[in-house]
Design a protein around this motif. Structure first.
Motif, PDB file in Angstrom:
ATOM      1  N   GLN A   1      46.232  32.531  21.854  1.00 16.49           N
ATOM      2  CA  GLN A   1      44.804  31.743  22.101  1.00 16.49           C
ATOM      3  C   GLN A   1      44.175  31.846  23.286  1.00 16.49           C
ATOM      4  O   GLN A   1      44.740  32.476  24.126  1.00 16.49           O
ATOM      5  N   VAL A   2      42.740  31.564  23.430  1.00 15.23           N
ATOM      6  CA  VAL A   2      41.975  31.985  24.325  1.00 15.23           C
ATOM      7  C   VAL A   2      41.115  30.411  24.712  1.00 15.23           C
ATOM      8  O   VAL A   2      40.295  30.169  23.754  1.00 15.23           O
ATOM      9  N   GLN A   3      41.331  30.103  25.935  1.00 13.16           N
ATOM     10  CA  GLN A   3      40.327  28.879  26.105  1.00 13.16           C
ATOM     11  C   GLN A   3      39.283  29.199  27.192  1.00 13.16           C
ATOM     12  O   GLN A   3      39.630  30.233  28.296  1.00 13.16           O
ATOM     13  N   LEU A   4      38.061  28.920  26.940  1.00 18.69           N
ATOM     14  CA  LEU A   4      36.858  29.320  27.691  1.00 18.69           C
ATOM     15  C   LEU A   4      36.186  28.372  28.464  1.00 18.69           C
ATOM     16  O   LEU A   4      36.036  27.346  27.794  1.00 18.69           O
ATOM     17  N   VAL A   5      35.833  28.299  29.655  1.00 15.41           N
ATOM     18  CA  VAL A   5      35.289  27.415  30.489  1.00 15.41           C
ATOM     19  C   VAL A   5      33.941  28.218  31.058  1.00 15.41           C
ATOM     20  O   VAL A   5      34.204  28.864  32.093  1.00 15.41           O
ATOM     21  N   GLU A   6      32.655  27.699  30.706  1.00 13.00           N
ATOM     22  CA  GLU A   6      31.542  28.119  31.329  1.00 13.00           C
ATOM     23  C   GLU A   6      31.352  27.395  32.696  1.00 13.00           C
ATOM     24  O   GLU A   6      31.496  26.137  32.632  1.00 13.00           O
ATOM     25  N   SER A   7      30.555  28.172  33.578  1.00 11.39           N
ATOM     26  CA  SER A   7      30.095  27.706  34.796  1.00 11.39           C
ATOM     27  C   SER A   7      28.884  28.332  35.337  1.00 11.39           C
ATOM     28  O   SER A   7      28.638  29.537  34.774  1.00 11.39           O
ATOM     29  N   TYR A  32      39.623  40.890  23.539  1.00 15.38           N
ATOM     30  CA  TYR A  32      38.633  40.230  22.746  1.00 15.38           C
ATOM     31  C   TYR A  32      37.220  40.880  23.136  1.00 15.38           C
ATOM     32  O   TYR A  32      37.067  41.134  24.280  1.00 15.38           O
ATOM     33  N   THR A  33      36.268  40.714  22.195  1.00 13.41           N
ATOM     34  CA  THR A  33      34.712  40.995  22.697  1.00 13.41           C
ATOM     35  C   THR A  33      34.508  39.652  23.115  1.00 13.41           C
ATOM     36  O   THR A  33      34.862  38.444  22.753  1.00 13.41           O
ATOM     37  N   MET A  34      33.497  39.772  24.075  1.00 14.88           N
ATOM     38  CA  MET A  34      33.122  38.610  24.772  1.00 14.88           C
ATOM     39  C   MET A  34      31.555  38.388  24.530  1.00 14.88           C
ATOM     40  O   MET A  34      30.798  39.376  24.484  1.00 14.88           O
ATOM     41  N   ALA A 100      37.780  38.606  17.755  1.00 12.42           N
ATOM     42  CA  ALA A 100      38.712  39.496  17.694  1.00 12.42           C
ATOM     43  C   ALA A 100      37.836  40.883  17.090  1.00 12.42           C
ATOM     44  O   ALA A 100      38.614  41.922  17.068  1.00 12.42           O
ATOM     45  N   TYR A 101      36.578  40.729  16.804  1.00  9.96           N
ATOM     46  CA  TYR A 101      35.943  41.853  16.265  1.00  9.96           C
ATOM     47  C   TYR A 101      35.249  42.726  17.401  1.00  9.96           C
ATOM     48  O   TYR A 101      34.964  42.257  18.478  1.00  9.96           O
ATOM     49  N   GLY A 102      34.447  43.849  16.997  1.00  9.16           N
ATOM     50  CA  GLY A 102      33.516  44.198  18.082  1.00  9.16           C
ATOM     51  C   GLY A 102      32.466  43.571  18.117  1.00  9.16           C
ATOM     52  O   GLY A 102      32.231  42.311  17.547  1.00  9.16           O
ATOM     53  N   PRO A 103      31.351  43.836  18.957  1.00  3.69           N
ATOM     54  CA  PRO A 103      30.332  43.066  19.188  1.00  3.69           C
ATOM     55  C   PRO A 103      29.520  42.558  17.990  1.00  3.69           C
ATOM     56  O   PRO A 103      29.003  43.436  17.325  1.00  3.69           O
ATOM     57  N   ASP A 104      29.050  41.507  17.943  1.00  4.38           N
ATOM     58  CA  ASP A 104      28.297  40.963  16.946  1.00  4.38           C
ATOM     59  C   ASP A 104      27.467  39.771  17.139  1.00  4.38           C
ATOM     60  O   ASP A 104      27.684  39.096  17.973  1.00  4.38           O
ATOM     61  N   THR A 105      26.397  39.539  16.278  1.00  5.61           N
ATOM     62  CA  THR A 105      25.442  38.793  16.555  1.00  5.61           C
ATOM     63  C   THR A 105      25.588  37.430  15.895  1.00  5.61           C
ATOM     64  O   THR A 105      25.057  36.351  16.082  1.00  5.61           O
ATOM     65  N   ARG A 106      26.801  37.285  15.059  1.00  2.61           N
ATOM     66  CA  ARG A 106      26.678  36.054  14.212  1.00  2.61           C
ATOM     67  C   ARG A 106      28.024  35.266  14.750  1.00  2.61           C
ATOM     68  O   ARG A 106      28.789  35.799  15.041  1.00  2.61           O
ATOM     69  N   TYR A 110      33.026  34.891  15.796  1.00  2.41           N
ATOM     70  CA  TYR A 110      33.585  34.368  17.080  1.00  2.41           C
ATOM     71  C   TYR A 110      34.670  33.285  16.918  1.00  2.41           C
ATOM     72  O   TYR A 110      34.401  32.475  16.481  1.00  2.41           O
ATOM     73  N   ASP A 111      35.675  33.380  17.585  1.00  2.00           N
ATOM     74  CA  ASP A 111      37.036  32.372  17.182  1.00  2.00           C
ATOM     75  C   ASP A 111      37.005  31.582  18.190  1.00  2.00           C
ATOM     76  O   ASP A 111      37.747  30.385  17.783  1.00  2.00           O
ATOM     77  N   TYR A 112      36.622  31.645  19.250  1.00  2.00           N
ATOM     78  CA  TYR A 112      37.032  30.861  20.286  1.00  2.00           C
ATOM     79  C   TYR A 112      35.396  30.403  21.126  1.00  2.00           C
ATOM     80  O   TYR A 112      34.763  31.447  21.459  1.00  2.00           O
ATOM     81  N   TRP A 113      35.380  29.154  21.650  1.00  2.00           N
ATOM     82  CA  TRP A 113      34.012  28.908  22.179  1.00  2.00           C
ATOM     83  C   TRP A 113      34.245  28.098  23.194  1.00  2.00           C
ATOM     84  O   TRP A 113      35.398  27.174  23.413  1.00  2.00           O
ATOM     85  N   GLY A 114      33.612  28.230  24.373  1.00  2.00           N
ATOM     86  CA  GLY A 114      33.434  27.084  25.577  1.00  2.00           C
ATOM     87  C   GLY A 114      32.713  26.086  25.039  1.00  2.00           C
ATOM     88  O   GLY A 114      32.286  25.773  24.047  1.00  2.00           O
ATOM     89  N   GLN A 115      32.639  25.194  26.260  1.00  2.00           N
ATOM     90  CA  GLN A 115      32.072  23.717  26.106  1.00  2.00           C
ATOM     91  C   GLN A 115      30.581  23.938  26.185  1.00  2.00           C
ATOM     92  O   GLN A 115      29.769  23.222  25.773  1.00  2.00           O
ATOM     93  N   GLY A 116      30.198  24.934  26.951  1.00  2.00           N
ATOM     94  CA  GLY A 116      28.610  25.153  27.318  1.00  2.00           C
ATOM     95  C   GLY A 116      28.302  24.846  28.836  1.00  2.00           C
ATOM     96  O   GLY A 116      28.893  23.578  29.314  1.00  2.00           O
ATOM     97  N   THR A 117      27.127  25.222  28.949  1.00  2.00           N
ATOM     98  CA  THR A 117      26.493  24.835  30.400  1.00  2.00           C
ATOM     99  C   THR A 117      25.087  24.852  30.263  1.00  2.00           C
ATOM    100  O   THR A 117      24.464  25.727  29.519  1.00  2.00           O
ATOM    101  N   GLN A 118      24.386  23.726  30.649  1.00  2.00           N
ATOM    102  CA  GLN A 118      23.194  23.611  30.560  1.00  2.00           C
ATOM    103  C   GLN A 118      22.099  24.680  31.519  1.00  2.00           C
ATOM    104  O   GLN A 118      22.712  24.502  32.682  1.00  2.00           O
ATOM    105  N   VAL A 119      21.174  25.410  30.897  1.00  2.00           N
ATOM    106  CA  VAL A 119      20.349  25.973  31.792  1.00  2.00           C
ATOM    107  C   VAL A 119      19.165  25.670  31.356  1.00  2.00           C
ATOM    108  O   VAL A 119      18.242  25.312  30.215  1.00  2.00           O
ATOM    109  N   THR A 120      18.232  25.068  32.389  1.00  2.00           N
ATOM    110  CA  THR A 120      16.778  24.367  32.317  1.00  2.00           C
ATOM    111  C   THR A 120      15.975  25.296  33.247  1.00  2.00           C
ATOM    112  O   THR A 120      15.998  25.569  34.252  1.00  2.00           O
TER     113      THR A 120
END
Length: 123
Positions: A1-7, A32-34, A100-106, A110-120
């Motif tokens: 498993q992979v856990q992701l945290v954005e900042s 993993y592809t990121m 786990a796949y190559g770069p993809d726009t879909r 993507y199997d794992y996701w972070g919680q997100g970070t706001q950009v304004t």
């Protein structure tokens, strides 16, 4: 498993820059592809950029080409999205994701996701 945290998100004026980081846990990060995605209020999540496991292949949305750069440091388990020449339409919550796949726009690739970070971006 992979856990992701954005900042690195925040408020910036149009024309400015921000650097988003994605810290990953797990020894398999380097395999993993990121990817980076974003979601504005009332809109679907959309692809921004992706980078293969060894950095050999990248993909960018047309709307960010020439302004955003994706990179990774497998030794530090980190992916980075450098955003320059920001526009108000770049305002969104930005998510990093691992595939786990190559770069993809879909999103569904993507199997794992972070919680997100706001950009304004203000005009």
């Amino acid at each position: 498993q992979v856990q992701l945290v954005e900042s690195g998100g925040g408020l910036v004026q149009a024309g400015g820059s921000l650097r988003l980081s994605c810290a990953a846990s797990g020894r398999t990060f380097r395999s993993y592809t990121m990817g980076w995605f974003r979601q504005a209020p009332g809109k679907e999540r959309e692809f921004v950029a992706a980078l293969s496991w060894n950095g050999g292949r990248t993909d960018y949305a047309d709307s960010v080409k020439g302004r955003f750069t994706i990179s990774r440091d497998n030794a530090k388990n980190t992916a980075v999205l450098q955003m320059n020449s920001l526009k108000p339409e770049d305002t969104a919550v930005y998510y990093c994701a691992a595939s786990a796949y190559g770069p993809d726009t879909r999103v569904e690739k993507y199997d794992y996701w972070g919680q997100g970070t706001q950009v304004t971006v203000s005009s």
